[in-house]
Design a protein around this motif. Sequence first.
Motif, mmCIF file in Angstrom:
data_model
loop_
_atom_site.group_PDB
_atom_site.id
_atom_site.type_symbol
_atom_site.label_atom_id
_atom_site.label_comp_id
_atom_site.label_asym_id
_atom_site.label_seq_id
_atom_site.Cartn_x
_atom_site.Cartn_y
_atom_site.Cartn_z
ATOM 1 N N ASN A 50 0.822 -1.226 0.000
ATOM 2 C CA ASN A 50 0.000 0.000 0.000
ATOM 3 C C ASN A 50 0.851 1.270 0.000
ATOM 4 O OD1 ASN A 50 -2.530 -1.389 0.069
ATOM 5 N ND2 ASN A 50 -2.222 -1.755 2.260
ATOM 6 N N GLY A 51 1.847 1.294 -0.897
ATOM 7 C CA GLY A 51 2.644 2.503 -1.055
ATOM 8 C C GLY A 51 3.885 2.583 -0.198
ATOM 9 N N ARG A 52 4.209 1.518 0.520
ATOM 10 C CA ARG A 52 5.423 1.539 1.331
ATOM 11 C C ARG A 52 6.675 1.540 0.444
ATOM 12 N NH1 ARG A 52 3.719 -3.096 5.581
ATOM 13 N NH2 ARG A 52 1.743 -3.042 4.432
ATOM 14 N N PRO A 53 7.776 2.081 0.947
ATOM 15 C CA PRO A 53 9.007 2.126 0.146
ATOM 16 C C PRO A 53 9.643 0.741 0.026
ATOM 17 C CG PRO A 53 9.428 2.983 2.332
ATOM 18 C CD PRO A 53 7.942 2.775 2.245
ATOM 19 N N TYR A 54 10.532 0.625 -0.932
ATOM 20 C CA TYR A 54 11.325 -0.581 -1.143
ATOM 21 C C TYR A 54 12.791 -0.169 -1.153
ATOM 22 C CZ TYR A 54 13.894 -4.040 -3.931
ATOM 23 O OH TYR A 54 14.825 -4.928 -4.395
ATOM 24 N N ALA A 55 13.637 -0.917 -0.443
ATOM 25 C CA ALA A 55 15.065 -0.601 -0.367
ATOM 26 C C ALA A 55 15.883 -1.720 -0.986
ATOM 27 C CB ALA A 55 15.491 -0.393 1.086
ATOM 28 N N SER A 56 16.926 -1.339 -1.706
ATOM 29 C CA SER A 56 17.855 -2.297 -2.297
ATOM 30 C C SER A 56 19.277 -1.877 -1.931
ATOM 31 C CB SER A 56 17.692 -2.343 -3.817
ATOM 32 O OG SER A 56 18.645 -3.214 -4.405
ATOM 33 N N ASN B 168 41.477 -7.106 1.349
ATOM 34 C CA ASN B 168 41.869 -6.694 2.698
ATOM 35 C C ASN B 168 40.691 -6.617 3.654
ATOM 36 O OD1 ASN B 168 44.624 -6.349 1.970
ATOM 37 N ND2 ASN B 168 44.113 -4.354 1.066
ATOM 38 N N ARG B 169 39.534 -7.124 3.205
ATOM 39 C CA ARG B 169 38.295 -7.155 3.988
ATOM 40 C C ARG B 169 37.735 -5.756 4.254
ATOM 41 N NH1 ARG B 169 36.995 -11.948 6.182
ATOM 42 N NH2 ARG B 169 35.803 -10.954 7.864
ATOM 43 N N GLU B 170 38.136 -4.790 3.451
ATOM 44 C CA GLU B 170 37.570 -3.455 3.567
ATOM 45 C C GLU B 170 36.190 -3.443 2.913
ATOM 46 O OE1 GLU B 170 38.647 -1.052 5.236
ATOM 47 O OE2 GLU B 170 40.785 -1.394 5.562
ATOM 48 N N LEU B 171 35.223 -2.870 3.611
ATOM 49 C CA LEU B 171 33.834 -2.905 3.177
ATOM 50 C C LEU B 171 33.485 -1.718 2.292
ATOM 51 C CD1 LEU B 171 30.910 -4.180 3.612
ATOM 52 C CD2 LEU B 171 30.654 -2.433 5.381
ATOM 53 N N SER B 172 32.612 -1.960 1.340
ATOM 54 C CA SER B 172 32.056 -0.900 0.506
ATOM 55 C C SER B 172 30.583 -1.221 0.282
ATOM 56 C CB SER B 172 32.798 -0.831 -0.824
ATOM 57 O OG SER B 172 32.361 0.275 -1.594
ATOM 58 N N PHE B 173 29.753 -0.186 0.208
ATOM 59 C CA PHE B 173 28.331 -0.442 -0.002
ATOM 60 C C PHE B 173 27.718 0.632 -0.886
ATOM 61 C CE2 PHE B 173 27.895 2.676 3.338
ATOM 62 C CZ PHE B 173 26.662 3.282 3.111
ATOM 63 N N ASN B 174 26.558 0.305 -1.416
ATOM 64 C CA ASN B 174 25.784 1.222 -2.236
ATOM 65 C C ASN B 174 24.328 0.840 -2.070
ATOM 66 O OD1 ASN B 174 24.462 2.089 -5.001
ATOM 67 N ND2 ASN B 174 26.354 3.270 -4.818
ATOM 68 N N GLY B 175 23.433 1.754 -2.371
ATOM 69 C CA GLY B 175 22.025 1.402 -2.250
ATOM 70 C C GLY B 175 21.103 2.467 -2.800
ATOM 71 N N ARG B 176 19.827 2.110 -2.857
ATOM 72 C CA ARG B 176 18.798 3.028 -3.333
ATOM 73 C C ARG B 176 17.468 2.614 -2.728
ATOM 74 N NH1 ARG B 176 19.880 0.799 -9.464
ATOM 75 N NH2 ARG B 176 19.142 -1.341 -9.145
ATOM 76 N N VAL B 177 16.596 3.597 -2.603
ATOM 77 C CA VAL B 177 15.274 3.358 -2.026
ATOM 78 C C VAL B 177 14.230 3.903 -2.984
ATOM 79 C CG1 VAL B 177 13.708 3.861 -0.109
ATOM 80 C CG2 VAL B 177 16.142 3.470 0.340
ATOM 81 N N PHE B 178 13.261 3.073 -3.328
ATOM 82 C CA PHE B 178 12.156 3.494 -4.193
ATOM 83 C C PHE B 178 11.002 3.942 -3.317
ATOM 84 C CE2 PHE B 178 8.247 2.725 -6.629
ATOM 85 C CZ PHE B 178 8.529 3.453 -7.777
ATOM 86 N N ASP B 179 10.558 5.173 -3.514
ATOM 87 C CA ASP B 179 9.454 5.690 -2.715
ATOM 88 C C ASP B 179 8.662 6.705 -3.536
ATOM 89 O OD1 ASP B 179 7.891 5.997 -0.342
ATOM 90 O OD2 ASP B 179 8.940 7.876 0.090
ATOM 91 N N ARG B 180 7.385 6.430 -3.688
ATOM 92 C CA ARG B 180 6.455 7.340 -4.359
ATOM 93 C C ARG B 180 6.951 7.757 -5.748
ATOM 94 N NH1 ARG B 180 4.754 11.112 0.921
ATOM 95 N NH2 ARG B 180 3.432 9.513 1.893
#
Length: 504
Positions: free
Chosen positions: A130-136, A144-156
């Motif tokens: 019912n219109g809630r956002p979605y996150a990816s 070297n086990r160094e972390l990296s991240f990226n993302g996006r959220v779909f909303d309206r």
Amino acid sequence: MKSIRTIQDGREALWRITEADRENLFRLLFHRYPDNEWGTFFRFGFRRTRWGILITWVDAMKPESGDLDRSSPLVEFCPAYIRRALAALESDELAVGVIHSHPQDCAPFASRADDDMDSYFAEEFERFGNGRPYASLIVSRDANRELSFNGRVFDRGAWLPVKNCVVVGEQLSREKARLGYEQFSTTREPAANDKTQERLAQLLGTGTPQRLRNSVIGVVGCSGTGSPAIHLLARAEVGELVLVDPGHFKSSGHQRNHASRHADLSANPAPTKVALASRLVGEVSPTTKVTGFVGDLLDEVVLDELVRCDLILGCTDSNYARAALGDMASHYLVPVLDFAVQMRAENGILREQIGEIGRYGPGLPCPWCRGRISVEGIWYETATDAERQFRAAAAVEAEQRGVDGAQYWGGAPPPELTVGYLTTVVGAMGVGYAQNLLLGSGKLPHNRFQFDLGFSSLGVVADERPARADCACQRSIGWGDQARADRSVSQPCHWTRTTIILDD
């Protein structure tokens, strides 16, 4: 295949997660490293704000046997797992998203297959929710086990980029997402090249001044304990301060307020406390951004800004404010350091010089669990003058009938009489603990403790009671606005709405 483009209008998404949840999550996502991906659906709370959207981690809907295709090096969701995720949207008000890993040394940027998957999930989850956002979200590690991240959220109808992740635990960290296709490496901020933070850099490392410059700290209450805290945070050159206080400066506060000048005593009209604090910050650290609110933390516009802070300092000794800060710590995963002082004298001799520092955070006891607030106190602070007068009159009438009038009226609370040396001590100590949390350089000795300056060894007493299992603070951790029904207090309709005086 569908190509996804995130908006570039200044709005963004902020991801908050506890340190313990993140460690458990990464053990799951990286267990097929270095060559194979893995993923999971997850539930999250959220809050739509004027700057974008906040998403707060609740839990992972861990894949069961057969939910993901183990024969594939990529993440492939099976229909039964997708149906289970969609069903979760019908069981409560939380939203559902996807997080998966990319292979070692691969950047965490969405592939065409990821775009196709997210386009499908965003449409389906929005419809079922019912219109809630979605996150990816996508995470990866290098050799070297160094972390990296990226993302996006779909909303309206729009995709918002996830630009930062705030990790809450024994130390606090604000990690920046990788937003471009630069060479895969860990980004390290340059050390400060000036002398103002030289001693801090020598003590704790050359990168520490920049970590403070990247931080966002909220201060609720800008006078007694708040003004020395603001003063020291400005001298530490923190990146941004969100200042909140509804009050105007009074001459009686001059003795405790680090931001006031002698000329302010005769100013007409009296300046706001936030204006004085903002002036102080500008004089000490012009590079520190100030967002100031003449208003109350119960106002939704103020909450929008406080939930993006790394940490909040509670410098207002009221029941309703302490209750609201406890809610923020639990529902929005924003840790709070709460300061309090109390002084008492008899015949000119000090009997109490008490300072208190308490910590609220996800999983920790809230102010209700610790007995720090009362329903009666919140009622008195939020009632109208007419409501108080009505109850006082009802108490008098009850006493005349021979009935205990205390059930109608408990009387006005006594004034808090404190002076500047004690409020400065507590505010300064609190900033020290706040910096240690941000830098990972130290811990609080206790999650709540009191001391008395007049006692041998300062008379330190710790409160180590656990959270109550039946308290709302434990059942709605990370639920964001979806925990609205569990809020302790809301803004009374007769209160003046907040004015934003600074937003540079």
